[in-house]
Motif scaffolding. Sequence first.
Motif, PDB file in Angstrom:
ATOM      1  N   LEU A  29      -8.083  -0.963  -4.024  1.00 48.89           N
ATOM      2  CA  LEU A  29      -7.061  -0.528  -4.983  1.00 48.89           C
ATOM      3  C   LEU A  29      -5.731  -1.211  -4.736  1.00 48.89           C
ATOM      4  CD1 LEU A  29      -7.820   3.295  -5.130  1.00 48.89           C
ATOM      5  CD2 LEU A  29      -8.764   1.454  -6.528  1.00 48.89           C
ATOM      6  N   CYS A  37      -5.938   0.360   0.578  1.00 51.98           N
ATOM      7  CA  CYS A  37      -6.443   1.527  -0.141  1.00 51.98           C
ATOM      8  C   CYS A  37      -7.669   1.165  -0.953  1.00 51.98           C
ATOM      9  CB  CYS A  37      -5.350   2.060  -1.064  1.00 51.98           C
ATOM     10  SG  CYS A  37      -5.808   3.583  -1.897  1.00 51.98           S
ATOM     11  N   VAL A  84       0.738  14.549  -4.223  1.00 51.55           N
ATOM     12  CA  VAL A  84      -0.649  14.094  -3.986  1.00 51.55           C
ATOM     13  C   VAL A  84      -1.312  14.983  -2.937  1.00 51.55           C
ATOM     14  CG1 VAL A  84      -1.981  12.248  -2.885  1.00 51.55           C
ATOM     15  CG2 VAL A  84      -0.275  11.678  -4.627  1.00 51.55           C
ATOM     16  N   GLU A 101      -6.137  12.706  -2.809  1.00 51.77           N
ATOM     17  CA  GLU A 101      -6.451  12.869  -4.232  1.00 51.77           C
ATOM     18  C   GLU A 101      -6.275  11.510  -4.928  1.00 51.77           C
ATOM     19  OE1 GLU A 101      -3.447  15.400  -5.867  1.00 51.77           O
ATOM     20  OE2 GLU A 101      -4.329  15.395  -7.862  1.00 51.77           O
ATOM     21  N   CYS A 103      -5.522   9.055  -8.037  1.00 50.79           N
ATOM     22  CA  CYS A 103      -4.746   9.126  -9.292  1.00 50.79           C
ATOM     23  C   CYS A 103      -5.145   7.894 -10.107  1.00 50.79           C
ATOM     24  CB  CYS A 103      -3.252   9.137  -8.989  1.00 50.79           C
ATOM     25  SG  CYS A 103      -2.789  10.571  -7.994  1.00 50.79           S
ATOM     26  N   GLN A 106      -2.978   5.079 -11.724  1.00 49.37           N
ATOM     27  CA  GLN A 106      -2.154   4.289 -10.808  1.00 49.37           C
ATOM     28  C   GLN A 106      -0.743   4.874 -10.631  1.00 49.37           C
ATOM     29  OE1 GLN A 106      -2.434   0.008 -11.260  1.00 49.37           O
ATOM     30  NE2 GLN A 106      -4.240   0.223 -12.548  1.00 49.37           N
ATOM     31  N   GLU A 110       3.114   0.363 -12.054  1.00 50.32           N
ATOM     32  CA  GLU A 110       2.266  -0.344 -13.032  1.00 50.32           C
ATOM     33  C   GLU A 110       2.694   0.012 -14.444  1.00 50.32           C
ATOM     34  OE1 GLU A 110       0.734   1.300 -10.300  1.00 50.32           O
ATOM     35  OE2 GLU A 110       0.789  -0.638  -9.278  1.00 50.32           O
ATOM     36  N   GLY A 151       6.381   2.760  -6.978  1.00 54.55           N
ATOM     37  CA  GLY A 151       5.063   2.415  -6.436  1.00 54.55           C
ATOM     38  C   GLY A 151       4.376   3.525  -5.695  1.00 54.55           C
TER      39      GLY A 151
END
Length: 298
Positions: A29, A37, A84, A101, A103, A106, A110, A151
């Motif tokens: 990710l 990640c 989160v 958790e 998401c 994103q 982004e 971010g």
Amino acid sequence: MSRRRETAPIPTTVSDTLNGVTYKRLRYLGKGGFARCYEFQNATTGEVVAGKVVSKSLLTKPHQKEKMMQEIALHKTLQHRNVVMFKSSFQDPHFVYITLEICKKQSLMELHKRRGPLTEPEVRYYMKQIGEGMDYLHNTMKIIHRDLKLGNIFINSDMVLKLGDLGLATRINSPDERKRTLCGTPNYIAPEILVKSGHSFEVDMWSSGCIMYTLLVGKPPFETSSLKETYSRIKRTEYVIPEDTVGPAASNLITSMLMNNPKTRITATKMLQHEFLTEGYLPKRLPTSSLTVRPHFT
Ligand SMILES: COc1cc(C(=O)NC2CCN(C)CC2)ccc1Nc1cc2c(cn1)c(C)nn2-c1cc(Cl)cc(-c2ccccc2C(N)=O)c1
């Protein structure tokens, strides 16, 4: 030239032996700091979570290990709709794993890159949830996040906003305590941190002001080509709100969050009562299409 420190290959299957859970490592990710990640899928239930993986070979200094353990110790105590959810942490000989958790929409970064300036109802929708999350961290948990930025503010598949990445967070242990140190460089750093006059919850309000300005205007308030000049503008609180694109209520809230003196800066509690968040159209839920295309509110 600094050589990249070689780290062991990350296994494709990882086991949390304490909880008896095995995860399959799926899609990469992204990365942040020492962490990479991935999507982790629970091999038994099929549930997909965000798996942050940190190589122990990168945690060479004691304070780096302590910081990682403090992040985990703080995050596991939190439970709020706009923070989160921490799920678990475990390790093997080479890596520390944190499952969180996921998401799927994103982060605000982004969204910002895709959309540029957002409409006021969208900013109201996101800023209200940031305010709720900060009110919980500050007033219920006595925690300062200290690195709120686009971010590490995430959006889940129900378009609910979640504050994440507590890598620089710290707990305030008495009402008048002011923190004097901070190892790490927050993206939206407050003036009191730069002048080292002691800092507390107000630094998150400053970051939120920078976030709100960036979402509405399409670029950060203090950005310049040189870090030195940016820091100088922050200390002088030198920024301009374009009045032709930013309404008076939004402008007033941004100004209240970007007060140079932390004592006069708006608190999370007061932010949630501000007319920008209480008056004006507040969408119940934003359409997923708004992640890519400017929505029209009838
Ligand atoms: C499906 O869910 C996601 C997809 C994507 C995605 O599609 N990324 C693409 C970016 C472009 N490249 C070319 C391909 C991959 C990103 C984040 C997701 N979700 C997610 C991530 C999460 C969390 C919860 N949910 C939590 C909690 N932490 N992180 C987390 C942790 C670390 Cl170490 C990095 C980053 C991270 C990933 C990318 C950019 C920025 C960042 C960043 N915020 O640091 C994010």
